[in-house]
Scaffold this motif. Structure first.
Motif, short mmCIF file in Angstrom:
data_model
loop_
_atom_site.label_atom_id
_atom_site.label_comp_id
_atom_site.label_asym_id
_atom_site.label_seq_id
_atom_site.Cartn_x
_atom_site.Cartn_y
_atom_site.Cartn_z
N GLU A 41 72.71 17.40 42.64
CA GLU A 41 73.09 16.79 43.91
C GLU A 41 73.04 17.85 45.02
O GLU A 41 73.45 18.98 44.82
CB GLU A 41 74.48 16.21 43.80
N GLU A 42 72.53 17.48 46.19
CA GLU A 42 72.46 18.38 47.34
C GLU A 42 72.93 17.68 48.60
O GLU A 42 72.66 16.50 48.80
CB GLU A 42 71.02 18.82 47.61
N LEU A 43 73.60 18.42 49.45
CA LEU A 43 73.94 17.98 50.79
C LEU A 43 73.20 18.93 51.73
O LEU A 43 73.38 20.14 51.64
CB LEU A 43 75.45 18.07 51.04
N VAL A 44 72.33 18.38 52.59
CA VAL A 44 71.52 19.21 53.49
C VAL A 44 71.75 18.74 54.92
O VAL A 44 71.67 17.54 55.20
CB VAL A 44 70.02 19.12 53.14
N ALA A 45 72.04 19.68 55.82
CA ALA A 45 72.20 19.39 57.24
C ALA A 45 71.15 20.18 58.02
O ALA A 45 70.91 21.35 57.72
CB ALA A 45 73.59 19.79 57.72
N VAL A 46 70.51 19.52 58.98
CA VAL A 46 69.52 20.18 59.83
C VAL A 46 70.26 20.76 61.04
O VAL A 46 70.80 20.01 61.86
CB VAL A 46 68.43 19.18 60.27
N ILE A 47 70.28 22.08 61.15
CA ILE A 47 70.98 22.77 62.23
C ILE A 47 70.06 22.91 63.45
O ILE A 47 70.47 22.73 64.58
CB ILE A 47 71.48 24.16 61.77
N GLU A 48 68.81 23.26 63.22
CA GLU A 48 67.79 23.39 64.27
C GLU A 48 66.48 22.86 63.71
O GLU A 48 66.21 22.97 62.53
CB GLU A 48 67.58 24.85 64.68
N GLY A 49 65.63 22.31 64.58
CA GLY A 49 64.32 21.85 64.17
C GLY A 49 64.35 20.46 63.57
O GLY A 49 65.25 19.67 63.82
N ALA A 50 63.34 20.16 62.74
CA ALA A 50 63.19 18.84 62.14
C ALA A 50 62.34 18.96 60.88
O ALA A 50 61.63 19.94 60.68
CB ALA A 50 62.53 17.88 63.12
N GLY A 51 62.42 17.95 60.05
CA GLY A 51 61.62 17.92 58.83
C GLY A 51 61.55 16.51 58.26
O GLY A 51 62.25 15.61 58.72
N GLY A 65 71.09 17.99 63.86
CA GLY A 65 72.33 17.24 63.86
C GLY A 65 72.42 16.17 62.79
O GLY A 65 73.46 15.54 62.62
N GLN A 66 71.35 15.97 62.03
CA GLN A 66 71.37 14.96 60.97
C GLN A 66 71.47 15.64 59.61
O GLN A 66 71.14 16.80 59.45
CB GLN A 66 70.11 14.10 61.01
N GLY A 67 71.93 14.88 58.62
CA GLY A 67 72.05 15.40 57.27
C GLY A 67 71.74 14.32 56.25
O GLY A 67 71.57 13.15 56.60
N VAL A 68 71.67 14.74 55.01
CA VAL A 68 71.35 13.82 53.93
C VAL A 68 72.06 14.27 52.66
O VAL A 68 72.21 15.47 52.41
CB VAL A 68 69.82 13.74 53.70
N LEU A 69 72.52 13.31 51.88
CA LEU A 69 73.06 13.57 50.55
C LEU A 69 72.02 13.11 49.55
O LEU A 69 71.66 11.92 49.52
CB LEU A 69 74.38 12.81 50.34
#
Length: 92
Positions: A41-51, A65-69
């Motif tokens: 399991e991973e929790l990832v938050a985008v601090i700068e940029g995009a993907g 500003g977005q994240g994903v579990l």
């Protein structure tokens, strides 16, 4: 005295990384694609940029500003158009 540990960052390529037996936490700049793989399991938050995250065949566009579990054992891959700063907490 507290058992807390302080970590200093200089915001370099890998500004922050720490790993234990069951959990890892890091903040890093990424620009190269991350090939499809399965992991815990991973929790990832985008601090700068995009993907773009492809998770079990579904594509998600994530920006600052977005994240994903990401659930345990899901297949995931990432693509980036420009460097992105990701904050990641992962269960091993």
């Amino acid at each position: 005295m507290s058992d807390c540990e302080i970590y200093q960052t200089d915001m370099a390529e890998t500004p922050f990384s720490v790993a234990g037996n069951e959990l890892s936490v890091d903040m890093r700049w990424v620009s190269d694609p991350i090939d499809a793989h399965k992991s815990g399991e991973e929790l990832v938050a985008v601090i700068e940029g995009a993907g773009r995250l492809t998770c079990d065949g579904e594509v998600y566009a994530l920006s600052k500003g977005q994240g994903v579990l990401i659930p345990n054992a899901s297949e995931r891959a990432w693509e980036f158009e420009a460097p992105a700063l990701l904050y990641r907490v992962a269960l091993k």
